[in-house]
Write a protein that holds these residues in place. Sequence first.
Motif, PDB file in Angstrom:
ATOM      1  N   ARG A  55       0.915  -1.209  -0.031  1.00 61.05           N
ATOM      2  CA  ARG A  55      -0.071   0.209  -0.040  1.00 61.05           C
ATOM      3  C   ARG A  55       0.758   1.211  -0.065  1.00 61.05           C
ATOM      4  O   ARG A  55       0.587   2.245  -0.749  1.00 61.05           O
ATOM      5  N   THR A  56       2.022   1.167   0.945  1.00 63.09           N
ATOM      6  CA  THR A  56       2.800   2.660   0.852  1.00 63.09           C
ATOM      7  C   THR A  56       3.342   2.783  -0.325  1.00 63.09           C
ATOM      8  O   THR A  56       3.569   3.692  -1.072  1.00 63.09           O
ATOM      9  N   LEU A  57       3.998   1.604  -1.151  1.00 60.66           N
ATOM     10  CA  LEU A  57       4.506   1.479  -2.395  1.00 60.66           C
ATOM     11  C   LEU A  57       3.430   2.167  -3.314  1.00 60.66           C
ATOM     12  O   LEU A  57       3.936   3.234  -4.232  1.00 60.66           O
ATOM     13  N   ALA A  58       2.168   1.543  -3.483  1.00 52.94           N
ATOM     14  CA  ALA A  58       1.400   2.292  -4.381  1.00 52.94           C
ATOM     15  C   ALA A  58       0.878   3.814  -4.103  1.00 52.94           C
ATOM     16  O   ALA A  58       0.887   4.514  -5.111  1.00 52.94           O
ATOM     17  N   HIS A  59       0.949   4.267  -2.826  1.00 47.21           N
ATOM     18  CA  HIS A  59       0.777   5.676  -2.471  1.00 47.21           C
ATOM     19  C   HIS A  59       2.127   6.363  -2.889  1.00 47.21           C
ATOM     20  O   HIS A  59       1.708   7.557  -3.533  1.00 47.21           O
ATOM     21  N   HIS A  60       3.190   5.793  -2.931  1.00 48.58           N
ATOM     22  CA  HIS A  60       4.334   6.613  -3.386  1.00 48.58           C
ATOM     23  C   HIS A  60       4.254   6.830  -4.772  1.00 48.58           C
ATOM     24  O   HIS A  60       4.732   8.012  -5.428  1.00 48.58           O
TER      25      HIS A  60
END
Length: 259
Positions: free
Chosen positions: A235-240
């Motif tokens: 999820r953090t990767l996607a938000h990035h």
Amino acid sequence: MIVDLHNHTPLCNHATGSIETYVQKAIEQKIDIFGFSDHAPMHFDEAYRMRFDEMETYEKEVLHVKMKYRDSIRILLAYEIDFLEGYLDESVLARKVDYRIGSVHFLGKWGFDNPEFIGGYQNKNIDAIWEEYFAAIKTMAESHLFDIVGHIDLIKVFKFLPKKDVRCIAKEAIKAIKKADMVIELNAAGLRKPIQEQYPSHPLMELMAEHDIPITFGSDAHTPEQIGYCHDKLRTLAHHYGYTTCATFEERERQLINF
């Protein structure tokens, strides 16, 4: 919302744990939408997938837990289908499912992600292997048979990485995926493999974001313990890369929801 659309069952012969145990673990992990997408039958590499006569059993069991746990979690029914020309079977494509994951596990007859056949990388041009792999991904997208691209850069699993920029190798496949209006999953399995990186890599995430290709999430769980694996990291990767929505499906109709 937590979405996890790529998960297996013991019917594929290389996963453990009952279907009900997977659902209970997903509820424990606070997953809102959980998809079973076990390996569809195929008249090739039959030891690593369900048989054709097991499809009805698989579907009945998934639909049973869908109803049983409907107040706690939304369960979806799907198949992960190998894209291997000459082996796609109409009896699989005719099944009524919520979505289809299309995956490339073979280049010709070579199962490049199977440790048994790792010797196939020896004495070969690694860039040529990667180009052949992404040509297969492109052809898969052009077939318009699938909703989700499974583990898009699976070819990196054993850390045999190309010398060329992967964005150059993959760009035509990415264009084909965009044209076919497909979704690409962020798949946690690579974090458990020698490559120790999610599928897709950062350069491919950059390319996907540039082309505004929708995403979804998958644990690619083969045991209950793998459900929800590194989901926060994905999820953090996607938000990035600017993503705020992910795809889910019902009867092959796509919906984008916030995550």
